[in-house]
Design an enzyme around this catalytic site. Structure first.
Site, short mmCIF file in Angstrom:
data_model
loop_
_atom_site.label_atom_id
_atom_site.label_comp_id
_atom_site.label_asym_id
_atom_site.label_seq_id
_atom_site.Cartn_x
_atom_site.Cartn_y
_atom_site.Cartn_z
N ASP A 107 23.64 -9.10 12.72
CA ASP A 107 23.10 -7.74 12.68
C ASP A 107 22.55 -7.48 11.28
O ASP A 107 22.82 -6.45 10.68
CB ASP A 107 24.20 -6.74 13.04
CG ASP A 107 23.69 -5.31 13.21
OD1 ASP A 107 22.47 -5.13 13.41
OD2 ASP A 107 24.49 -4.37 13.13
N GLU A 118 37.58 -4.84 0.40
CA GLU A 118 37.48 -4.82 -1.05
C GLU A 118 36.38 -3.86 -1.48
O GLU A 118 35.31 -3.81 -0.87
CB GLU A 118 37.13 -6.24 -1.52
CG GLU A 118 36.61 -6.36 -2.89
CD GLU A 118 35.97 -7.72 -3.17
OE1 GLU A 118 35.83 -8.01 -4.38
OE2 GLU A 118 35.62 -8.45 -2.24
#
Length: 173
Positions: A142, A38
């Site tokens: 991360d 998106e």
């Protein structure tokens, strides 16, 4: 790599705690792999969005999971991150995080002081963490400033995951 990232984004989205881009498509052709997400107009985090992100991460890390690790391997940048399923945090961290990084360094012919000290540390971790019994929780895996931003309303958005089920301790740099 993109399939693992999509799985991490999906798990974070299913937590219902924070915004991640919706997955539109993920796949591969004969010559390319792709992950289509998106579109979100992103802005830099500000003090309000950073505070909200911290609160959302705390909520995420309170959702206990069944094991440490993840159901599939993923990546940190272009480096492979191996993931098994472990019942205890210390073994998971020794084998899948610190131990794996030391093996990667050795396979790239690194044998310096950091390697030697890392191997010694890995072998002696148990007494250091004998009273530390964290519960597994879903984490981004991360998270750094380059993998978080704010949407147009100032709400935090996280992306580029290396999701894992680990202890929910946050260090923000």
């Amino acid at each position: 790599m993109f399939e693992a990232e999509a799985a991490g984004l999906q798990a974070l989205a299913e937590s219902g705690v924070m915004r991640v881009p919706n997955i539109i498509a993920c796949g591969k052709t004969d010559q390319h792999a792709f992950l289509v997400l998106e579109y979100i107009a992103l802005n830099n985090l500000n003090s309000r969005s950073e505070q909200l992100l911290g609160q959302q991460l705390a909520q995420l890390h309170q959702q206990k999971q069944a094991y440490f690790g993840w159901h599939q391997d993923n990546t940190i940048g272009s480096s492979a991150q191996v993931n098994g399923q472990y019942s205890d945090w210390l073994t998971f961290w020794q084998e899948q995080r610190l131990g794996h990084q030391l093996k990667l360094a050795a396979s790239n012919d690194y044998g310096g002081r950091l390697q030697t000290q890392g191997e010694k540390l890995c072998a002696k971790l148990e007494p250091l963490f004998s009273s530390y019994q964290p519960q597994p929780a879903l984490v981004h895996g991360d998270l750094w400033r380059g993998n978080a931003a704010a949407d147009e309303q100032g709400n935090p958005v996280i992306y580029d995951t290396a999701a894992t089920l680990a202890t929910g301790k946050l260090i923000w740099r």
